[in-house]
Design an enzyme around this catalytic site. Structure first.
Site, PDB file in Angstrom:
ATOM      1  N   VAL A  64       0.608  -1.373  -0.015  1.00  0.00           N
ATOM      2  CA  VAL A  64      -0.115   0.016   0.016  1.00  0.00           C
ATOM      3  C   VAL A  64       1.112   1.224  -0.125  1.00  0.00           C
ATOM      4  O   VAL A  64       1.801   1.334   0.858  1.00  0.00           O
ATOM      5  CB  VAL A  64      -0.776  -0.158   1.212  1.00  0.00           C
ATOM      6  CG1 VAL A  64      -1.996   1.158   1.156  1.00  0.00           C
ATOM      7  CG2 VAL A  64      -1.649  -1.369   1.276  1.00  0.00           C
ATOM      8  N   CYS A  65       0.733   2.234  -0.867  1.00  0.00           N
ATOM      9  CA  CYS A  65       1.044   3.544  -0.904  1.00  0.00           C
ATOM     10  C   CYS A  65       0.183   4.704  -1.342  1.00  0.00           C
ATOM     11  O   CYS A  65      -0.911   4.304  -0.934  1.00  0.00           O
ATOM     12  CB  CYS A  65       2.453   3.720  -1.966  1.00  0.00           C
ATOM     13  SG  CYS A  65       1.867   3.303  -3.558  1.00  0.00           S
ATOM     14  N   GLY A  66       0.284   5.689  -1.461  1.00  0.00           N
ATOM     15  CA  GLY A  66      -0.585   6.788  -1.756  1.00  0.00           C
ATOM     16  C   GLY A  66      -1.614   6.384  -2.953  1.00  0.00           C
ATOM     17  O   GLY A  66      -3.064   6.464  -2.776  1.00  0.00           O
ATOM     18  N   GLY A  68      -1.022   3.469  -5.015  1.00  0.00           N
ATOM     19  CA  GLY A  68      -0.836   1.883  -5.471  1.00  0.00           C
ATOM     20  C   GLY A  68       0.094   1.848  -6.607  1.00  0.00           C
ATOM     21  O   GLY A  68       0.464   0.703  -6.821  1.00  0.00           O
ATOM     22  N   ARG A 108      -3.991   4.231  -0.836  1.00  0.00           N
ATOM     23  CA  ARG A 108      -4.840   4.862   0.297  1.00  0.00           C
ATOM     24  C   ARG A 108      -5.580   5.866  -0.102  1.00  0.00           C
ATOM     25  O   ARG A 108      -6.671   6.208   0.550  1.00  0.00           O
ATOM     26  CB  ARG A 108      -3.710   5.170   1.531  1.00  0.00           C
ATOM     27  CG  ARG A 108      -4.295   5.690   2.660  1.00  0.00           C
ATOM     28  CD  ARG A 108      -3.746   7.310   2.801  1.00  0.00           C
ATOM     29  NE  ARG A 108      -4.420   7.822   4.002  1.00  0.00           N
ATOM     30  CZ  ARG A 108      -3.667   8.628   4.795  1.00  0.00           C
ATOM     31  NH1 ARG A 108      -2.496   8.840   4.753  1.00  0.00           N
ATOM     32  NH2 ARG A 108      -4.316   9.390   5.567  1.00  0.00           N
TER      33      ARG A 108
END
Length: 150
Positions: A64-66, A68, A108
């Site tokens: 998960v990052c800002g 994806g 996210r």
């Protein structure tokens, strides 16, 4: 065993996913980060998680990052990793069924907590179906062998 990891932007959603995996009884290792204050660049955490998959410690990963997107790009640089960024249930399911993806990436800032649980469920409960998709996946592996020297 599933590996779960995020950068600092993805941490709040990763925390939701970790709780969901516990509730569902899915065994997983959380490689971090463990707070939004723990600043980590997504390529670093993607590499750490994907090396675990490549070495056979994990069979699937959730990153998960800002958005994806960065996690998917970084993860896909590791030979043997087939990461798919999904923001809808159909894509999460087809990533496994049609493309034999072994990593799901989520954003996210794009995906809310309840949708994230549905995406993770669809991904983890799906299996590669082979069939007409098998020759396409084999072509992807051939490209990997040619350019990544696997």
């Amino acid at each position: 065993m599933v590996v779960l990891a995020s950068d600092h932007f993805g941490f709040p959603l990763k925390r939701v996913i970790a709780e969901y995996l516990r509730e569902e009884g899915v065994p997983f290792d959380d490689l971090g980060v463990f707070s939004e204050d723990e600043i980590v660049d997504y390529p670093d955490i993607a590499l750490k998680a994907c090396l675990g998959i490549r070495e056979g410690k994990y069979h699937q990963g959730i990153l998960v990052c800002g958005t994806g997107i960065g996690m998917a790009i970084a993860a896909n640089k590791v030979p043997g990793i087939y990461a798919a960024c999904a923001h809808d249930i159909y894509s999460a399911e087809r990533a496994r069924k049609s493309n034999n993806a072994n990593v799901l990436t989520l954003g996210r800032h794009i995906v809310g907590p309840e949708l994230a649980k549905l995406l993770v469920s669809a991904f983890l409960r799906s299996d590669f179906q082979g069939g007409r998709s098998l020759p396409k996946v084999e072509k992807i592996r051939a490209i990997e062998r040619q350019y990544l020297k696997v």
